[in-house]
Design a protein around this motif. Sequence first.
Motif: not given
Length: 400
Positions: A101-102, A105, A111, A137, A157-159
């Motif tokens: 995710e990091y 981003t 997203q 997940y 959450k972050d798709r």
Amino acid sequence: MRRVLDLALLLVLTTMLVHCTEKTKRMNIVSMQTHKASHVHYDSIISMERLKEMGIDKGTLLKHIALQENAWNGGDFRDDQSTPQYMPTETDFQLTIPLVEYYLTTHSYKQPSSKLFQERVKYVFGTRLKMDKTKGYEGIGSDGDFSFALPYYAIYKDRFITYNWLLRDLLSIEGDKIKLKSQVFQQIKALNDFIFYDDMKAFKLLENLQAQGDDDGLGTPYNGVDILDDLFSTYRYYQSPKLNQWYFLRHEDEPFDFVNRIFDKAPNNNIIAHTLLIETIENNTTGKKHDYYDDHFANYIYDLIRDENEMNSKHFTLQQKAQIFCYFANSEHKMREKYRQYITSNLWDPMPWTCLIMLRCKEVYQYARTHKYFGISSPKIMEEMEQEGLSDEADGPDPE
């Protein structure tokens, strides 16, 4: 005198403007270089403080990195089985999610909306997500239980889509900092960009990027080519002409693997025709290069309809054979019309394969006629193919 003063004032202002412009340019260059340096640093290096902010406990991370050193010890294929084998757990996987995710981003990952996220997962992987928000997940195509061997996971959450990696392949510890191994993350981002946006730059990256991994005799690291191969062969994603063409050329010496995918059965036993795969074969056929079309595609259809050479392993019914016949007749008519000049010069067989099937598989042909060719092929096309074949005295193509 006034004109002289005006000219002098203009000269002073011009000099000041040039000086300010040059100073601004120098400041912008320094600023850009500083930003670039800090951006690279920010992308690849994570401090222990930042790690905590991401929700990763340093002690847990270090513990599981150490445990994973024995991930493959003790297996049946190892000579030394004295060290107990460590089987990666769900915790090992959970430690990777914030890292992915990091990276996404900090690398401008777009997203997708929740709707697009679910639609594309269904479209590409052929599975409907349960969207259980309590867990966050889901293993794609799984029954809900965690398995480290399962390749792909959907992160709600972050798709984004990610997959299991050993931590050593994702990062290295350098003093009090974590250094990310960028190529693995580049693959994950490219996978998502291709799945959700059909991004051709991402496809090219997957095609060429080799993942980093330790050469420890445990096999080739999972790289971009493996990802593309799995999307096509394992998940049967045939809706991308680019991916179809890539797989076709890569496995051109294994023609049965490709042609055997064109027709399939749905869970309700109805026939499925992947017409984009037929188009791939057509796109790789020319007037002078049609051996693949005749020797593999046409011959496969002929044997399938006649239940020969184990080609009808999917046990298509009479009706389904008739439908398959219609799909093939449409394709062959298109090819013979496009390359008509090569038929007259005897580079193609004068008699179409369609006509050969009409003569030797009369039950299938009559079934197709009775059902008005199922709306797949027109009577006009069938009549043209029949007349073209019967007007020639040749026996037609050799199915052997």
